[in-house]
Design an enzyme around this catalytic site. Sequence first.
Site, PDB file in Angstrom:
ATOM      1  N   ASP A  37      43.233  48.494  42.021  1.00  0.00           N
ATOM      2  CA  ASP A  37      44.186  48.177  40.949  1.00  0.00           C
ATOM      3  C   ASP A  37      44.058  46.685  40.653  1.00  0.00           C
ATOM      4  O   ASP A  37      43.098  46.050  41.088  1.00  0.00           O
ATOM      5  CB  ASP A  37      45.613  48.634  41.309  1.00  0.00           C
ATOM      6  N   HIS A  88      44.520  44.906  44.347  1.00  0.00           N
ATOM      7  CA  HIS A  88      44.088  45.399  45.663  1.00  0.00           C
ATOM      8  C   HIS A  88      42.681  45.976  45.638  1.00  0.00           C
ATOM      9  O   HIS A  88      42.319  46.692  44.706  1.00  0.00           O
ATOM     10  CB  HIS A  88      45.069  46.476  46.147  1.00  0.00           C
ATOM     11  N   SER A 124      50.932  44.128  51.532  1.00  0.00           N
ATOM     12  CA  SER A 124      50.301  45.347  51.016  1.00  0.00           C
ATOM     13  C   SER A 124      48.846  45.501  51.450  1.00  0.00           C
ATOM     14  O   SER A 124      48.313  46.602  51.388  1.00  0.00           O
ATOM     15  CB  SER A 124      50.352  45.368  49.485  1.00  0.00           C
TER      16      SER A 124
END
Length: 346
Positions: free
Chosen positions: A321, A324, A31
Amino acid sequence: MYIPWLLITQILMLCGNSEAKIPAIIVFGDSSVDAGNNNQIPTIARSNFEPYGRDFLGGQPTGRFSNGRIPTDFISQAVGLKPTVPAYLDPAYSISDFALGVSFASAGSGYDNATSDVLSVIPLWKELEYYKDYQRKLRAFLGEQKAHETVTEALYVMSLGTNDFLENYYTLRDRRSQFTVDQYQDFLIGIAGTFITNLYGLGARKISLGGLPPMGCLPLERATNFANGNECVESYNIVAMSFNDKLRGLVMKLNRELAGIKLVLSNPYYVLLHIIRKPAFYGFDMTAMGCCSTGMFEMGYTCNQYNPLTCTDANKFVFWDAFHPTEKTNKIISDHMVKTALFKFL
Ligand SMILES: *[C@@H]1O[C@H](CO)[C@@H](O)[C@H](O)[C@H]1NC(C)=O
């Protein structure tokens, strides 16, 4: 004086080459560098909805796990290519876009097949299969010679490993019952080595291998560290540092063994730790919690437009978040990597 035509064309080709040193950026990982591949596969590891992407060009969510751009977008721009790197599975793009930059990364993935299995995302070996498919399309699009040049001169970026520890090893029992953490690190290093050797076999020469961040300082890990006043989980940071040492050893070994390869370690550890320890120096207010919702647990579907607590100015936050970084943090880390490692390719 008579100059043979062949020599002239060779001189012209050399000039052409030196102008565009890096014709494309090609990305593998998780990610940290997924630009939206997971939107196209059945997994819950998604972020293609608001408020993700709210500071992205046009303010649209893309599947990037941030409020804006991710490190490979900034790196692409820094090496003279496009300001964003599209996801290979995104139907809005085609080989004419991918010829300049492409991401095969999948949020939730790792070196270990068992890691990508957790959220049914694209395993690393399959990212490489997609890359082979890409090479075929590239040859059809550019012709053999131009495609060969792109493959050889492109910058390859690998960014993964955090999920192997946090989503897999320390969360599930299987790998912990099979390996000590030291053995598990060696197992992952073995996979990384095989992957890079295979990539080299397919023609890649300029490769950036990403190190682990101080993963004990991710807000999600802090939130579960009640016993120590929500400080960074020191043991996870120590594992990240020792893994990065092993990656450095791998980089030295492969640079010796594979003729013509230029492999570098891009290490985000110390710059991110510095940001976390000295947030004011960079203009950040908040480092322990992310911007989205409570900032302690939410990511993916739990970080959504119905969270009333989401911050208004993400530039004040190190993390977007619970897992991240914000776009601003991504930019600082990318600049640092270009200055300390990737400059070797420019
Ligand atoms: C991961 O799975 C692929 C496909 O089944 C397999 O080829 C590969 O050997 C596996 N990797 C490891 C390290 O077991």
